[in-house]
Design an enzyme around this catalytic site. Structure first.
Site, PDB file in Angstrom:
ATOM      1  N   GLY A  47       3.166   7.243   5.405  1.00 36.00           N
ATOM      2  CA  GLY A  47       3.823   5.970   5.661  1.00 36.00           C
ATOM      3  C   GLY A  47       4.993   5.860   4.769  1.00 36.00           C
ATOM      4  O   GLY A  47       5.181   6.342   3.715  1.00 36.00           O
ATOM      5  N   GLN A  52      11.042   0.485   0.071  1.00 34.26           N
ATOM      6  CA  GLN A  52      10.995   1.612  -0.512  1.00 34.26           C
ATOM      7  C   GLN A  52      12.381   2.717  -0.777  1.00 34.26           C
ATOM      8  O   GLN A  52      12.729   3.311  -1.666  1.00 34.26           O
ATOM      9  CB  GLN A  52      10.035   2.852  -0.380  1.00 34.26           C
ATOM     10  CG  GLN A  52       8.580   2.100  -0.677  1.00 34.26           C
ATOM     11  CD  GLN A  52       7.584   3.229   0.173  1.00 34.26           C
ATOM     12  OE1 GLN A  52       7.157   3.082   1.261  1.00 34.26           O
ATOM     13  NE2 GLN A  52       7.279   4.231  -0.669  1.00 34.26           N
ATOM     14  N   CYS A  97       1.883   7.803  -3.682  1.00 36.74           N
ATOM     15  CA  CYS A  97       3.160   7.090  -3.136  1.00 36.74           C
ATOM     16  C   CYS A  97       4.487   7.870  -3.335  1.00 36.74           C
ATOM     17  O   CYS A  97       4.661   8.257  -4.499  1.00 36.74           O
ATOM     18  CB  CYS A  97       3.149   5.664  -3.723  1.00 36.74           C
ATOM     19  SG  CYS A  97       4.278   4.686  -3.203  1.00 36.74           S
ATOM     20  N   LEU A  98       5.482   7.826  -2.332  1.00 39.69           N
ATOM     21  CA  LEU A  98       6.592   8.303  -2.469  1.00 39.69           C
ATOM     22  C   LEU A  98       7.392   7.777  -3.820  1.00 39.69           C
ATOM     23  O   LEU A  98       8.283   8.291  -4.231  1.00 39.69           O
ATOM     24  CB  LEU A  98       7.710   7.971  -1.375  1.00 39.69           C
ATOM     25  CG  LEU A  98       7.175   8.795  -0.226  1.00 39.69           C
ATOM     26  CD1 LEU A  98       7.827   8.208   1.157  1.00 39.69           C
ATOM     27  CD2 LEU A  98       7.100  10.378  -0.243  1.00 39.69           C
ATOM     28  N   HIS A 139      -1.885  -0.005   2.388  1.00 37.69           N
ATOM     29  CA  HIS A 139      -0.826   0.374   1.227  1.00 37.69           C
ATOM     30  C   HIS A 139       0.406   0.002   1.586  1.00 37.69           C
ATOM     31  O   HIS A 139       1.244  -0.420   0.937  1.00 37.69           O
ATOM     32  CB  HIS A 139      -0.965   2.013   1.203  1.00 37.69           C
ATOM     33  CG  HIS A 139      -0.021   2.740   0.048  1.00 37.69           C
ATOM     34  ND1 HIS A 139      -0.658   3.181  -1.071  1.00 37.69           N
ATOM     35  CD2 HIS A 139       1.359   2.906   0.265  1.00 37.69           C
ATOM     36  CE1 HIS A 139       0.516   3.777  -1.685  1.00 37.69           C
ATOM     37  NE2 HIS A 139       1.530   3.418  -0.906  1.00 37.69           N
ATOM     38  N   GLU A 140       1.014   0.279   2.683  1.00 37.89           N
ATOM     39  CA  GLU A 140       2.306  -0.028   3.244  1.00 37.89           C
ATOM     40  C   GLU A 140       2.500  -1.432   3.048  1.00 37.89           C
ATOM     41  O   GLU A 140       3.784  -1.934   2.839  1.00 37.89           O
ATOM     42  CB  GLU A 140       2.592   0.562   4.494  1.00 37.89           C
ATOM     43  CG  GLU A 140       2.580   2.251   4.660  1.00 37.89           C
ATOM     44  CD  GLU A 140       3.570   2.784   3.585  1.00 37.89           C
ATOM     45  OE1 GLU A 140       4.602   2.302   2.910  1.00 37.89           O
ATOM     46  OE2 GLU A 140       2.960   3.853   2.914  1.00 37.89           O
ATOM     47  N   HIS A 143       4.004  -2.889   0.037  1.00 37.97           N
ATOM     48  CA  HIS A 143       5.079  -2.619  -0.312  1.00 37.97           C
ATOM     49  C   HIS A 143       5.959  -3.865   0.083  1.00 37.97           C
ATOM     50  O   HIS A 143       6.862  -4.305  -0.761  1.00 37.97           O
ATOM     51  CB  HIS A 143       5.792  -1.416   0.365  1.00 37.97           C
ATOM     52  CG  HIS A 143       5.387  -0.092  -0.517  1.00 37.97           C
ATOM     53  ND1 HIS A 143       5.814   0.180  -1.739  1.00 37.97           N
ATOM     54  CD2 HIS A 143       4.636   0.786   0.098  1.00 37.97           C
ATOM     55  CE1 HIS A 143       5.269   1.367  -2.107  1.00 37.97           C
ATOM     56  NE2 HIS A 143       4.544   1.901  -1.116  1.00 37.97           N
TER      57      HIS A 143
END
Length: 174
Positions: A47, A52, A97-98, A139-140, A143
């Site tokens: 994702g 981000q 996470c990225l 999670h997304e 953000h």
């Protein structure tokens, strides 16, 4: 399509709450294509959220269909203006996470959720999901509300772990 730069901690912009999308036009769809290209370039990323990459609109992409273990899922989802309309159950699980490349952590999430969103053309979407897919979507969605998984770990001392190997595309970096 372009691979966009991922914001990483401690960048304060990651704490910014994103605005709803109001224009469903070619510029939105071009951005979504770039966001997808960026997700695919990430280290086995399931994702990605618009904040981000420094784009503060309520857009997320999630695809858990290629995970190592088959899990019930809706495939590749582009969610514009997503919101959780129902949740139930709770379970602890490990997340990465990225935007937090050096750590993973244990986070409590709902096990079943229902969401409402729009697609890049403005069409209304509704999904019911569970397990890993529900976790990835939650999670997304964090953000777009200016939160990271590290904000949700119960204890940074016992539930935050330094990554031993950073992977790109599912393979170890050398």
């Amino acid at each position: 399509m372009a691979v966009l730069e991922i914001l990483k901690i401690p960048d304060e912009r990651l704490k910014q709450v994103s605005d709803p999308v109001e224009q469903f036009d070619d510029a939105l769809r071009t951005f979504v294509a770039d966001l997808e290209e960026t997700r695919r370039d990430g280290p086995a990323a399931v994702g990605i959220a618009a904040p981000q990459v420094g784009h503060f609109q309520r857009i997320v992409i999630v695809d858990v269909s290629n995970t190592r273990k088959p899990v019930p899922n809706h495939g590749h989802m582009i969610l514009v203006n997503p919101e959780i309309t129902h949740w139930e159950g709770f379970e602890m699980g490990r997340e990465g996470c990225l935007s937090v490349p050096d750590y993973t952590g244990n986070v409590i999430r709902a096990t079943h959720i229902k969401i409402r969103a729009q697609d890049p053309w403005g069409k209304l979407l509704e999904y019911e999901m569970e397990g890993y897919e529900a976790r990835a979507v939650q999670h997304e969605l964090d953000h777009i509300d200016g939160m990271l998984f590290i904000d949700r770990v119960v204890s940074r001392r016992t539930d935050l772990f330094q990554r031993k190997v950073y992977q790109k595309g599912g393979k170890s970096k050398k």
